[in-house]
Enzyme design. Sequence first.
Site, short mmCIF file in Angstrom:
data_model
loop_
_atom_site.label_atom_id
_atom_site.label_comp_id
_atom_site.label_asym_id
_atom_site.label_seq_id
_atom_site.Cartn_x
_atom_site.Cartn_y
_atom_site.Cartn_z
N HIS A 1 -0.28 -6.34 7.25
CA HIS A 1 -1.56 -5.83 6.75
C HIS A 1 -1.53 -5.77 5.21
O HIS A 1 -2.50 -6.18 4.55
CB HIS A 1 -1.83 -4.44 7.32
CG HIS A 1 -3.00 -3.77 6.66
ND1 HIS A 1 -4.30 -4.20 6.82
CD2 HIS A 1 -3.06 -2.72 5.81
CE1 HIS A 1 -5.11 -3.44 6.10
NE2 HIS A 1 -4.38 -2.54 5.47
N GLU B 1 -11.53 -1.97 3.03
CA GLU B 1 -10.83 -2.13 4.31
C GLU B 1 -11.67 -2.87 5.36
O GLU B 1 -11.14 -3.71 6.09
CB GLU B 1 -10.43 -0.76 4.88
CG GLU B 1 -9.35 -0.05 4.08
CD GLU B 1 -7.97 -0.68 4.22
OE1 GLU B 1 -7.77 -1.53 5.11
OE2 GLU B 1 -7.09 -0.31 3.41
N SER C 1 -6.50 -8.96 8.20
CA SER C 1 -5.09 -8.97 8.63
C SER C 1 -4.97 -8.89 10.14
O SER C 1 -3.86 -8.74 10.65
CB SER C 1 -4.34 -7.81 7.96
OG SER C 1 -4.97 -6.58 8.26
N HIS D 1 -4.22 -6.81 1.78
CA HIS D 1 -4.38 -6.38 0.38
C HIS D 1 -3.78 -7.36 -0.64
O HIS D 1 -4.41 -7.63 -1.66
CB HIS D 1 -3.76 -5.00 0.20
CG HIS D 1 -4.48 -3.95 0.97
ND1 HIS D 1 -5.65 -3.37 0.55
CD2 HIS D 1 -4.20 -3.38 2.18
CE1 HIS D 1 -6.06 -2.48 1.44
NE2 HIS D 1 -5.20 -2.46 2.45
FE LIG Z 1 -5.24 -1.15 4.10
#
Ligand SMILES: [Fe+2]
Length: 294
Positions: free
Chosen positions: A174, A220, A239, A179
């Site tokens: 993730h 997010e 992700s 990110h």
């Molecule tokens: Fe996150």
Amino acid sequence: MTETQSNVLLDHVDARAVTGDLDEAILDRNMIVQLDPDHPGFRDAEYRRRRNEIAQLALKYHPRDPIPDAPYTQEEHQVWATIWKALQPAHQAHACAEYRGCLTKLNFEPDRIPQLREVNEKVQAISGFRLEPVAGLVQPRVFLENLADGVFLCTQYIRHHSTPLYTPEPDVVHEIIGHGVTLASERLAELNRLFGKAIKRTQSAAELEKLSRVYWFTIEFGVLREDNETKAYGTGLLSSAGEMAEMHKAELKHFDLDAAAAEKYDPTRFQPMLFCADSFDSMYHTLHDYLVRW
Ligand SMILES: [Fe+2]
């Protein structure tokens, strides 16, 4: 575990309180590695030993030091390879163009977990952002304030091999595929920095909660319109192949950040409602202005 819960992710802005008796500076950045009894790796002593070994790297890490490589096993690289294989077609189908461009720039190997050090070499050259290791979930204010300085506090462990497409907490997949990649976009990196600066100007817990919700519904779980389709720019979506497939079932709301700030969410299930911007440009400008005015 129900189907609805099977691919969701607890995340930074939902971190539980830190407990333990480490020294204050390190404690601020790290949560003691305790797996819940329902964690896929809870009964796997070897996995827990690996988690602790990798956590030790973060616990001993001091900001700005060179980042030590995590000693991943072949089995752990294989988990990455399995996830990567599922994500490739999902990114082609559901990721926004800005993200796909960044992915090309980072050029990950399909069968090897990249080290944070390697990701930083590329990301820092583009946006100045760098990933720094933490042992686990971080207090939301600490996590968000670090963004102001171009620092993304990043876990290094990988999820349990029994559930390669599911993780109950942010792991290196993730962090990096979500990110790390978006921070290789100058504009997304700037929005992350502005979140950090806005958090630093935020005093009350209620206001922190509001801004955390805006972070959740944009960085997010943000989606936008591109070529008459709904595409993801949110890291929790990007992700996870399961999240990306599921996002098309969500109710889409107009990109109204005051509404996002007031909207409660449940991190333990697929998001039934998302805020959708008209385009990447309109998302960028609206969120930029909102954070500067905050
Ligand atoms: Fe996150």
